[in-house]
Design a protein around this motif. Structure first.
Motif, PDB file in Angstrom:
ATOM      1  N   ILE A   1       0.865  -1.187   0.070  1.00  0.00           N
ATOM      2  CA  ILE A   1       0.099   0.007   0.035  1.00  0.00           C
ATOM      3  C   ILE A   1       0.989   1.132   0.090  1.00  0.00           C
ATOM      4  O   ILE A   1       2.037   1.411   0.594  1.00  0.00           O
ATOM      5  N   THR A   2       0.569   2.150  -0.798  1.00  0.00           N
ATOM      6  CA  THR A   2       1.192   3.317  -0.823  1.00  0.00           C
ATOM      7  C   THR A   2       0.328   4.604  -0.453  1.00  0.00           C
ATOM      8  O   THR A   2      -0.991   4.358  -0.701  1.00  0.00           O
ATOM      9  N   PHE A   3       0.925   5.568   0.097  1.00  0.00           N
ATOM     10  CA  PHE A   3       0.333   6.786   0.551  1.00  0.00           C
ATOM     11  C   PHE A   3       0.640   7.867  -0.069  1.00  0.00           C
ATOM     12  O   PHE A   3       1.850   8.190  -0.491  1.00  0.00           O
ATOM     13  N   ASP A   4      -0.184   8.762  -0.435  1.00  0.00           N
ATOM     14  CA  ASP A   4      -0.086  10.150  -1.208  1.00  0.00           C
ATOM     15  C   ASP A   4      -1.020  11.200  -0.594  1.00  0.00           C
ATOM     16  O   ASP A   4      -2.295  10.856  -0.021  1.00  0.00           O
ATOM     17  N   ILE A   5      -0.407  12.496  -0.569  1.00  0.00           N
ATOM     18  CA  ILE A   5      -1.392  13.824  -0.221  1.00  0.00           C
ATOM     19  C   ILE A   5      -2.151  14.284  -1.467  1.00  0.00           C
ATOM     20  O   ILE A   5      -1.472  14.674  -2.368  1.00  0.00           O
ATOM     21  N   THR A   6      -3.264  14.362  -1.488  1.00  0.00           N
ATOM     22  CA  THR A   6      -4.120  14.884  -2.695  1.00  0.00           C
ATOM     23  C   THR A   6      -4.166  16.332  -2.435  1.00  0.00           C
ATOM     24  O   THR A   6      -4.442  16.978  -3.319  1.00  0.00           O
ATOM     25  N   SER A   7      -4.441  16.749  -1.040  1.00  0.00           N
ATOM     26  CA  SER A   7      -4.406  18.154  -0.575  1.00  0.00           C
ATOM     27  C   SER A   7      -4.046  18.362   0.678  1.00  0.00           C
ATOM     28  O   SER A   7      -4.238  17.559   1.507  1.00  0.00           O
ATOM     29  N   GLY A   8      -3.863  19.586   1.072  1.00  0.00           N
ATOM     30  CA  GLY A   8      -3.623  19.952   2.224  1.00  0.00           C
ATOM     31  C   GLY A   8      -2.238  20.371   3.072  1.00  0.00           C
ATOM     32  O   GLY A   8      -1.289  19.617   2.060  1.00  0.00           O
TER      33      GLY A   8
ATOM     34  N   ASN B   1       5.344   5.634   4.510  1.00  0.00           N
ATOM     35  CA  ASN B   1       4.042   5.717   5.205  1.00  0.00           C
ATOM     36  C   ASN B   1       4.000   6.800   6.371  1.00  0.00           C
ATOM     37  O   ASN B   1       3.502   6.750   7.278  1.00  0.00           O
ATOM     38  N   THR B   2       5.041   7.731   6.496  1.00  0.00           N
ATOM     39  CA  THR B   2       5.118   8.740   7.282  1.00  0.00           C
ATOM     40  C   THR B   2       4.741  10.051   7.148  1.00  0.00           C
ATOM     41  O   THR B   2       5.097  10.710   5.989  1.00  0.00           O
ATOM     42  N   LEU B   3       3.771  10.536   7.686  1.00  0.00           N
ATOM     43  CA  LEU B   3       3.186  11.931   7.471  1.00  0.00           C
ATOM     44  C   LEU B   3       3.738  12.899   8.329  1.00  0.00           C
ATOM     45  O   LEU B   3       3.696  12.737   9.400  1.00  0.00           O
ATOM     46  N   THR B   4       4.209  14.132   7.761  1.00  0.00           N
ATOM     47  CA  THR B   4       4.667  15.232   8.403  1.00  0.00           C
ATOM     48  C   THR B   4       3.671  16.138   8.267  1.00  0.00           C
ATOM     49  O   THR B   4       3.317  16.803   7.113  1.00  0.00           O
ATOM     50  N   VAL B   5       3.113  17.057   9.311  1.00  0.00           N
ATOM     51  CA  VAL B   5       2.149  17.974   9.302  1.00  0.00           C
ATOM     52  C   VAL B   5       2.975  19.194   9.088  1.00  0.00           C
ATOM     53  O   VAL B   5       3.845  19.562   9.995  1.00  0.00           O
ATOM     54  N   THR B   6       2.561  20.149   7.982  1.00  0.00           N
ATOM     55  CA  THR B   6       3.225  21.259   7.701  1.00  0.00           C
ATOM     56  C   THR B   6       2.517  22.540   8.049  1.00  0.00           C
ATOM     57  O   THR B   6       3.093  23.746   8.078  1.00  0.00           O
TER      58      THR B   6
END
Length: 198
Positions: A117-124, A131-136
């Motif tokens: 499974i891969t993850f991508d940001i579509t907006s925001g 699989n590590t999300l950094t909030v900016t």
């Protein structure tokens, strides 16, 4: 004569398909089914059920000849369509976070293809590495989880949203003293709660 011809069938791979014919005439009526013009052994009833299908069966043509003592009638061809199986990604809802949160590790459960499974940001306001999300920043981050298909399973996608609220800042007035009758000293305060070098 044939009253109702076999109908086209659509099934998922590994499922069986059933074709049937309705006819009238002087009994006894005999039936012989064909696949792509070749006789199907033991397919001698008014209906025929295939073995579990494979993708190579897609587009195959089935028809039947109905016979009695007066002659025979040949049905129209019916087309078999075999499709890949849909797979489902389970990507649980994400709880809201506050700006400044440590990077989040995303997790989802994939389908039967076994592909990663891969993850991508579509907006925001965010970025993803692996699989590590950094909030900016503050706002709503839309995250898409994807899994590739293969020769049996279709590709799959699903999305979740993450709400990011502002960080809490504090302002504390500094204590000051002065001699009665003198001018007020400069008023100052201490600020706290900044994150990410802001």
């Amino acid at each position: 004569s044939i009253i109702t011809h076999p109908a086209d069938q659509i099934v998922n791979v590994f499922q069986a398909a059933t074709f049937s014919v309705a006819s009238n005439g002087t009994a006894p009526l005999t039936y012989q089914w064909f696949k792509n013009g070749a006789i199907l052994t033991d397919a001698t009833n008014a209906s025929y059920t295939t073995p579990p299908t494979v993708l190579a069966d897609n587009g195959a043509l089935f028809n039947v000849i109905v016979t009695n003592i007066y002659g025979k009638a040949t049905s129209n061809n019916a087309t078999l369509s075999v499709t890949k199986i849909d797979q489902t990604i389970v990507f649980a809802a994400l709880n809201s976070v506050q700006y400044g949160v440590v990077p989040l590790v995303l997790s989802a459960t994939g389908g039967a293809s076994g592909n990663p499974i891969t993850f991508d940001i579509t907006s925001g306001p965010g970025s993803i590495t692996g699989n590590t999300l950094t909030v900016t920043g503050v706002g709503t981050i839309s995250i898409q989880a994807s899994q590739a298909g293969n020769g049996i399973y279709n590709a799959a996608q699903t999305s979740q949203s993450l709400s990011v609220t502002p960080a809490t800042l504090t302002v504390t007035a500094d204590d000051k003293t002065k001699i009665y009758g003198s001018s007020n000293p400069p008023l100052t305060a201490t600020y706290g709660g900044f994150v990410n070098g802001d």
